[in-house]
Design a protein around this motif. Structure first.
Motif, PDB file in Angstrom:
ATOM      1  N   LEU A 215       0.832  -1.210   0.000  1.00 20.66           N
ATOM      2  CA  LEU A 215       0.000   0.000   0.000  1.00 20.66           C
ATOM      3  C   LEU A 215       0.865   1.258   0.000  1.00 20.66           C
ATOM      4  O   LEU A 215       0.579   2.215  -0.710  1.00 20.66           O
ATOM      5  N   ASN A 231      -8.533  -2.703  -2.194  1.00 17.48           N
ATOM      6  CA  ASN A 231      -8.780  -1.389  -1.614  1.00 17.48           C
ATOM      7  C   ASN A 231      -9.194  -0.399  -2.708  1.00 17.48           C
ATOM      8  O   ASN A 231     -10.145   0.365  -2.547  1.00 17.48           O
ATOM      9  N   SER A 234     -12.658  -1.186  -3.664  1.00 16.54           N
ATOM     10  CA  SER A 234     -13.676  -0.776  -2.703  1.00 16.54           C
ATOM     11  C   SER A 234     -13.865   0.732  -2.744  1.00 16.54           C
ATOM     12  O   SER A 234     -14.945   1.227  -2.439  1.00 16.54           O
ATOM     13  N   ASN A 235     -12.825   1.471  -3.162  1.00 11.29           N
ATOM     14  CA  ASN A 235     -13.013   2.916  -3.335  1.00 11.29           C
ATOM     15  C   ASN A 235     -13.805   3.220  -4.586  1.00 11.29           C
ATOM     16  O   ASN A 235     -14.559   4.179  -4.626  1.00 11.29           O
TER      17      ASN A 235
ATOM     18  N   ALA B 136      -7.100  -8.376   4.282  1.00 12.48           N
ATOM     19  CA  ALA B 136      -7.748  -7.403   3.403  1.00 12.48           C
ATOM     20  C   ALA B 136      -9.022  -7.985   2.789  1.00 12.48           C
ATOM     21  O   ALA B 136     -10.059  -7.326   2.737  1.00 12.48           O
ATOM     22  N   LEU B 140     -13.106  -6.870   3.802  1.00 15.43           N
ATOM     23  CA  LEU B 140     -14.110  -6.400   2.842  1.00 15.43           C
ATOM     24  C   LEU B 140     -15.394  -7.233   2.964  1.00 15.43           C
ATOM     25  O   LEU B 140     -16.505  -6.700   2.946  1.00 15.43           O
ATOM     26  N   ASP B 250      -4.747  -3.603   8.740  1.00 11.33           N
ATOM     27  CA  ASP B 250      -5.477  -3.919   7.505  1.00 11.33           C
ATOM     28  C   ASP B 250      -6.991  -3.870   7.690  1.00 11.33           C
ATOM     29  O   ASP B 250      -7.705  -3.277   6.883  1.00 11.33           O
ATOM     30  N   TYR B 253      -8.349  -0.333   8.187  1.00 12.68           N
ATOM     31  CA  TYR B 253      -8.249   0.448   6.943  1.00 12.68           C
ATOM     32  C   TYR B 253      -9.330   0.042   5.949  1.00 12.68           C
ATOM     33  O   TYR B 253      -9.953   0.887   5.312  1.00 12.68           O
ATOM     34  N   LEU B 254      -9.556  -1.259   5.812  1.00 11.24           N
ATOM     35  CA  LEU B 254     -10.503  -1.712   4.792  1.00 11.24           C
ATOM     36  C   LEU B 254     -11.950  -1.679   5.244  1.00 11.24           C
ATOM     37  O   LEU B 254     -12.850  -1.637   4.427  1.00 11.24           O
ATOM     38  N   ASP B 258      -9.572   5.512   5.726  1.00  5.11           N
ATOM     39  CA  ASP B 258      -8.305   6.032   6.235  1.00  5.11           C
ATOM     40  C   ASP B 258      -8.463   7.020   7.390  1.00  5.11           C
ATOM     41  O   ASP B 258      -7.474   7.442   7.975  1.00  5.11           O
TER      42      ASP B 258
END
Lengths: 277, 315
Positions: A215, A231, A234-235, B136, B140, B250, B253-254, B258
């Motif tokens: 990352l 990531n 997902s954004n 990660a 999700l 992780d 964050y996910l 952020d």
């Protein structure tokens, strides 16, 4: 009679526990798979349906259309493989020297390596990042591979295993005048294959799932790995759960395949990290 | 294996001490060649990085402009940083959520499984899937399961609890860390079950036979035989659990993005935030050294106080 009954009762309880735990472990993953095949209206149907109404495989194909999925798959496979091969070579070489050779300062150096296992990775994370950016390696494969090429943990684990190997073959080879490299290559490595595989599989799975380092050292989708790609996904898809879960399935599937094939070695690897360490 | 069967060379054995010394220096040279790649790596990425990290922690530095030496100011600034303490608290809460439940569930399941049941290998394969999966990916998945309106978890809870359950798992600032902890327990359950299973296998059968002869009930056998002899495993899981809680990044964050609420900002997440979001490299380095000290102290205290209660008889 009563002891037979008790043993039957125990077995029933045992199987009930086995099945209950299997359901707990697997249900979320089946839910992921199920969601990934649903149409958008089906995703939000209430009560939830485990079997998708209309199997919408286009959730998957559209990911390939919109995002560099192949690139992410290849990046992850390439980086994980390169790191694991490097670790196997470098850690086993060091482990062989520690296990079998006598030289001044050996024990001291070994304890220094061992002591470094207590250092949390965050402490070295920032200088590693600074070094990589000063070298201009941000967003390159070098940044993703080189800092991971050797681990004190791997050296320690393999050294412990090498210590248990019988010495007779090596001594005979030494008398024959074989070089250390030749002994390492033709005797130690073949004998140590199970432990190398266990360490390799364990390390591969860790690399595949690594998130924080990729990352911070990648910027462009071109160099991203699957976890960082998730990531990104997902954004960009926000609450498009069907596609998000399809991305999840894609990131997991190759790893699950490897786990299924190499299960034995993987569980040995976990056992080695465990108690008697 | 051809090395072994080839005939020994007719080499003079009479060179005495001279040969011994050259043999020794050859061995030293070979050893250093074998060690060279790992040692070089270690010198750069561990020793060098440790020194650099200590130096950076005395700087005010945003990575772009010239750094400024500020001595121990980064460390003293911690005292006035409420988020530093909050993050410590969040990490502590995370420990309290994940460690006891992981141990209790792992031990219970291992006890239930501690019979020679058929199909164990297949079951074990399933139990380890969450452990193998990247954090990660499962983060999700759990974000979807935690969805307030359509999440499978609230639906399941509505089925077993009275009324409609509409828990805002990830939106409620204080609940989010609990949600992350539950996912963690799910992910690592296979691991603790396996360690406890191995611990149970190591207990000799004659301990139980002796207990049974003395008329011990099933509870007494657990209380006085099984539980004490599993304490090394339990201790190991506590130590690893604390260290693991300080590494959580992780999943936060996910699941939370952020900038999670301060009550969901774990210690490791805070380091990342300071270093890589606000570009406070010096402050982040200081935070990481404090982390090192905390882990060292906590582990030392665990060894000092908990280790006394650990029974290493079988070790």
């Amino acid at each position: 009679m009563s002891s037979a009954n008790a043993s039957l009762a125990r077995r029933v309880v045992g199987y009930a526990a086995l099945i209950a735990l299997a359901v707990v472990a697997a249900a979320p993953l089946l839910w992921m798979l199920s969601t990934s095949l649903k149409s958008n209206s089906n995703v939000f149907s209430y009560p939830p349906q485990w079997i998708p109404h209309d199997w919408k495989f286009s959730n998957y194909t559209s990911l390939w259309d919109d995002l560099p999925m192949n690139r992410w798959l290849l990046n992850t496979a390439f980086i994980s493989t390169a790191v694991v091969l490097g670790q196997l070579l470098f850690c086993s070489m060091a482990a062989y020297a520690f296990a079998r050779m006598t030289f001044r300062g050996r024990d001291l150096l070994f304890y220094v390596f061992l002591a470094s296992l207590m250092v949390p990775y965050q402490v070295t994370l920032i200088p590693a990042f600074v070094l990589i950016s000063k070298l201009g390696w941000i967003d390159t494969y070098k940044a993703l591979i080189i800092p991971q090429l050797s681990t004190p943990f791997g050296i320690f684990m393999l050294r412990q295993f090498f210590m248990t190997l019988p010495k007779e073959l090596e001594e005979a080879a030494r008398l024959d005048g074989a070089s250390y490299w030749r002994i390492y290559r033709t005797i130690i490595i073949p004998l140590a294959k199970p432990s190398l595989l266990a360490f390799g599989v364990f390390s591969f799975i860790g690399m595949w799932g690594d998130f924080l380092w990729p990352l911070i050292v990648t910027n462009t989708p071109d160099k991203m790995t699957l976890t960082v790609g998730l990531n990104y996904l997902s954004n960009s898809y926000n609450t498009d759960w069907a596609r998000l879960m399809a991305g999840d399935v894609i990131s997991l599937a190759p790893l699950m395949l490897i786990y299924a094939i190499a299960q034995r070695y993987f569980i040995q690897g976990i056992a080695m990290t465990g108690l008697k360490g | 294996m051809s090395v072994v069967s080839s005939p020994p060379p007719a080499r003079a054995q009479s060179r005495g001490r001279g040969r011994g010394r050259s043999q020794r220096s050859r061995e030293t040279l070979a050893a250093w060649l074998f060690l060279a790649p790992s040692t070089l790596h270690f010198v750069v990425f561990t020793v060098g990085a440790l020194i650099a990290s200590l130096v950076i922690s005395t700087w005010q530095w945003d990575l772009v402009t010239e750094h400024q030496f500020i001595g121990v100011d980064n460390y003293t600034a911690l005292v006035n940083d409420p988020q530093f303490f909050t993050s410590l608290g969040v990490t502590g809460i995370y420990c309290l959520i994940t460690i006891p439940s992981g141990i209790v569930l792992g031990m219970l399941i291992a006890l239930a499984l501690n019979q020679k049941l058929r199909g164990m290998a297949t079951f074990r394969f399933v139990y380890f899937i969450p452990y193998v999966a990247p954090v990660a990916a499962v983060a999700l998945l759990w974000r979807w399961m935690y969805n307030t309106q359509y999440g499978i978890l609230n639906w399941f809870l509505s089925g077993i609890l009275p009324g409609d359950v509409n828990i805002d798992w990830l939106g409620d600032p204080r609940l989010a860390i609990v949600a992350a902890g539950i996912m963690d327990v799910w992910k690592n359950l296979g691991w603790s079950v396996t360690l406890f299973t191995a611990g149970l296998l190591a207990i000799p059968a004659h301990y139980y036979e002796a207990a049974e002869l003395d008329g011990a009930s099933a509870w007494q056998r657990f209380r006085y035989v099984t539980f004490p002899l599993l304490t090394p495993t339990t201790f190991f899981l506590v130590v690893m659990g604390v260290i693991g809680s300080f590494q959580v990044f992780d999943s936060i964050y996910l699941m939370l993005g952020d900038t999670p609420s301060s009550h969901a900002t774990t210690y490791n997440f805070y380091i990342w935030q300071q270093g890589f979001r606000y570009n406070n490299m010096g402050y982040a380095a200081a935070l990481s050294w404090v982390l090192f000290a905390i882990i060292g102290i906590v582990t030392f205290l665990q060894f000092k106080f908990l280790n006394k209660r650990v029974n290493y008889e079988l070790g």
